[in-house]
Design a protein around this motif. Structure first.
Motif, PDB file in Angstrom:
ATOM      1  N   GLY A  86      44.708  44.164  53.870  1.00 22.77           N
ATOM      2  CA  GLY A  86      44.373  42.751  53.767  1.00 22.77           C
ATOM      3  C   GLY A  86      45.061  42.113  52.572  1.00 22.77           C
ATOM      4  O   GLY A  86      45.366  42.777  51.587  1.00 22.77           O
ATOM      5  N   ALA A  87      45.293  40.817  52.680  1.00 18.71           N
ATOM      6  CA  ALA A  87      46.036  40.106  51.634  1.00 18.71           C
ATOM      7  C   ALA A  87      45.320  40.131  50.292  1.00 18.71           C
ATOM      8  O   ALA A  87      45.939  40.330  49.240  1.00 18.71           O
ATOM      9  CB  ALA A  87      46.288  38.667  52.075  1.00 18.71           C
ATOM     10  N   ASP A  88      44.006  39.957  50.291  1.00 20.55           N
ATOM     11  CA  ASP A  88      43.262  39.895  49.032  1.00 20.55           C
ATOM     12  C   ASP A  88      43.316  41.219  48.279  1.00 20.55           C
ATOM     13  O   ASP A  88      43.579  41.257  47.073  1.00 20.55           O
ATOM     14  CB  ASP A  88      41.806  39.514  49.296  1.00 20.55           C
ATOM     15  CG  ASP A  88      41.656  38.071  49.743  1.00 20.55           C
ATOM     16  OD1 ASP A  88      42.609  37.291  49.529  1.00 20.55           O
ATOM     17  OD2 ASP A  88      40.608  37.723  50.296  1.00 20.55           O
ATOM     18  N   ALA A  89      43.060  42.308  48.979  1.00 17.45           N
ATOM     19  CA  ALA A  89      43.107  43.635  48.348  1.00 17.45           C
ATOM     20  C   ALA A  89      44.521  43.955  47.876  1.00 17.45           C
ATOM     21  O   ALA A  89      44.702  44.614  46.846  1.00 17.45           O
ATOM     22  CB  ALA A  89      42.613  44.698  49.323  1.00 17.45           C
ATOM     23  N   ASN A  90      45.514  43.475  48.601  1.00 19.23           N
ATOM     24  CA  ASN A  90      46.901  43.714  48.203  1.00 19.23           C
ATOM     25  C   ASN A  90      47.251  42.910  46.946  1.00 19.23           C
ATOM     26  O   ASN A  90      47.989  43.389  46.078  1.00 19.23           O
ATOM     27  CB  ASN A  90      47.852  43.353  49.342  1.00 19.23           C
ATOM     28  CG  ASN A  90      49.172  44.098  49.251  1.00 19.23           C
ATOM     29  OD1 ASN A  90      49.205  45.300  48.968  1.00 19.23           O
ATOM     30  ND2 ASN A  90      50.272  43.399  49.474  1.00 19.23           N
ATOM     31  N   PHE A  91      46.716  41.692  46.837  1.00 18.05           N
ATOM     32  CA  PHE A  91      46.897  40.907  45.620  1.00 18.05           C
ATOM     33  C   PHE A  91      46.269  41.631  44.431  1.00 18.05           C
ATOM     34  O   PHE A  91      46.865  41.719  43.355  1.00 18.05           O
ATOM     35  CB  PHE A  91      46.239  39.528  45.779  1.00 18.05           C
ATOM     36  CG  PHE A  91      47.131  38.480  46.380  1.00 18.05           C
ATOM     37  CD1 PHE A  91      48.155  38.822  47.242  1.00 18.05           C
ATOM     38  CD2 PHE A  91      46.934  37.145  46.094  1.00 18.05           C
ATOM     39  CE1 PHE A  91      48.978  37.856  47.809  1.00 18.05           C
ATOM     40  CE2 PHE A  91      47.754  36.163  46.644  1.00 18.05           C
ATOM     41  CZ  PHE A  91      48.777  36.524  47.505  1.00 18.05           C
ATOM     42  N   GLU A  92      45.061  42.137  44.635  1.00 19.02           N
ATOM     43  CA  GLU A  92      44.371  42.849  43.563  1.00 19.02           C
ATOM     44  C   GLU A  92      45.172  44.072  43.131  1.00 19.02           C
ATOM     45  O   GLU A  92      45.366  44.308  41.927  1.00 19.02           O
ATOM     46  CB  GLU A  92      42.978  43.285  44.027  1.00 19.02           C
ATOM     47  CG  GLU A  92      42.225  44.080  42.984  1.00 19.02           C
ATOM     48  CD  GLU A  92      40.839  44.510  43.430  1.00 19.02           C
ATOM     49  OE1 GLU A  92      40.142  45.175  42.634  1.00 19.02           O
ATOM     50  OE2 GLU A  92      40.452  44.195  44.574  1.00 19.02           O
ATOM     51  N   LYS A  93      45.652  44.833  44.087  1.00 18.83           N
ATOM     52  CA  LYS A  93      46.429  46.030  43.783  1.00 18.83           C
ATOM     53  C   LYS A  93      47.697  45.665  43.016  1.00 18.83           C
ATOM     54  O   LYS A  93      48.056  46.331  42.033  1.00 18.83           O
ATOM     55  CB  LYS A  93      46.788  46.750  45.082  1.00 18.83           C
ATOM     56  CG  LYS A  93      47.535  48.060  44.891  1.00 18.83           C
ATOM     57  CD  LYS A  93      47.735  48.766  46.240  1.00 18.83           C
ATOM     58  CE  LYS A  93      48.448  50.098  46.036  1.00 18.83           C
ATOM     59  NZ  LYS A  93      48.626  50.814  47.333  1.00 18.83           N
ATOM     60  N   ALA A  94      48.359  44.609  43.458  1.00 12.60           N
ATOM     61  CA  ALA A  94      49.599  44.179  42.808  1.00 12.60           C
ATOM     62  C   ALA A  94      49.367  43.795  41.353  1.00 12.60           C
ATOM     63  O   ALA A  94      50.135  44.175  40.460  1.00 12.60           O
ATOM     64  CB  ALA A  94      50.196  43.002  43.576  1.00 12.60           C
TER      65      ALA A  94
END
Length: 272
Positions: free
Chosen positions: A71-79
């Motif tokens: 998901g986009a949100d979790a990917n933003f957090e990871k980034a």
């Protein structure tokens, strides 16, 4: 390797745009040895091939690929959490950072400590460059433009303290974590009017996002309003309402031209 700043690029199935972004940004960032992290959310196109080809040209380009789409949100957090530099620039794969603005930023963070630095977006906001210490004033003035992930440069400490999960599925996690964090403490955020982030102008490809789909009103009106009203109670109703209304101006979602475009694509009808 630059210890002050890293650039992170979350991406998913936009290899052509990403290739163009790396072609433009590597020469700019290489001059200052700034690391680039591409966080691939399990793309099924040739994203991996594109990035690995560019790694041969720039040793500070890093590639991480999720085994599944998180998901986009979790990917933003990871980034945001991956770099260990003092600041992290969350640069979307379809935006162009300002070259002169980068020099300004590096000089700024070398001598000052800010929670966030916010760049202008396509000259959208005419407020003069200044520091913000009042959260309601920040929401009132810049809340709408800060929805664009690419304009925000985050202090690593803010990232470490952020409540990411609270804003999952809000569509505006990149903004929510800032206003949540600063709502109950002293902070210092720097706004830059003169240097602007711009859309990446690919010679052959047309940039698209949710604002060009059936989600335009679902996200741009309903989800956006719900998000702003869900911000901590320390923010005044007046500031929240001003922020909600400003989004239409910043995003140009509800301009006459864009409404005609949505109508031509069958996305604006009587029911909508």
């Amino acid at each position: 390797m630059n210890k002050l700043l890293s650039v992170v690029i979350p991406t998913y199935n936009r290899a052509d745009f990403l290739e163009y972004s790396l072609e433009i940004h590597i020469p700019i960032l290489k001059k200052y040895s700034i690391s680039i992290f591409v966080i691939d959310n399990a793309s099924t196109d040739n994203t991996e091939k594109i990035v690995k080809k560019n790694i041969e040209q720039y040793k500070y380009l890093h590639y991480l690929k999720n085994t599944t789409n998180i998901g986009a949100d979790a990917n933003f957090e990871k980034a945001l959490k991956i770099p260990d530099t003092n600041y992290v620039w969350l640069l979307s794969d379809t935006y162009h950072l300002p070259v002169d603005g980068l020099v300004y930023l590096l000089n700024l963070i070398e001598s000052h400590t800010y929670d966030v630095i916010v760049f202008n977006l396509e000259n959208t906001v005419e407020i003069p460059t200044q520091d913000y210490t009042n959260s309601n004033e920040l929401l009132n003035d810049l809340g709408a433009v800060m929805t664009c992930a690419a304009v925000n440069i985050y202090n690593k400490k803010l990232i470490e303290n952020a409540h990411f999960s609270r804003y999952y599925n809000s569509h505006f996690i990149q903004t929510g974590i800032i206003f949540e964090d600063i709502s109950t403490r002293n902070f210092l955020i720097h706004w830059v009017q003169n240097y602007k982030v711009t859309s990446l102008k690919h010679p052959l490809l047309q940039k698209t996002n949710w604002s060009h789909t059936y989600k335009a009103f679902e996200i741009g009106s309903k989800a956006w309003s719900n998000f702003v009203m869900s911000l901590p109670v320390s923010y005044s109703i007046e500031s929240k309402m001003k922020c909600i209304m400003d989004f239409g101006k910043v995003s140009k979602l509800f301009t006459f031209k864009n409404l005609i475009l949505l109508r031509s694509h069958g996305l604006l009808d009587v029911k909508t």
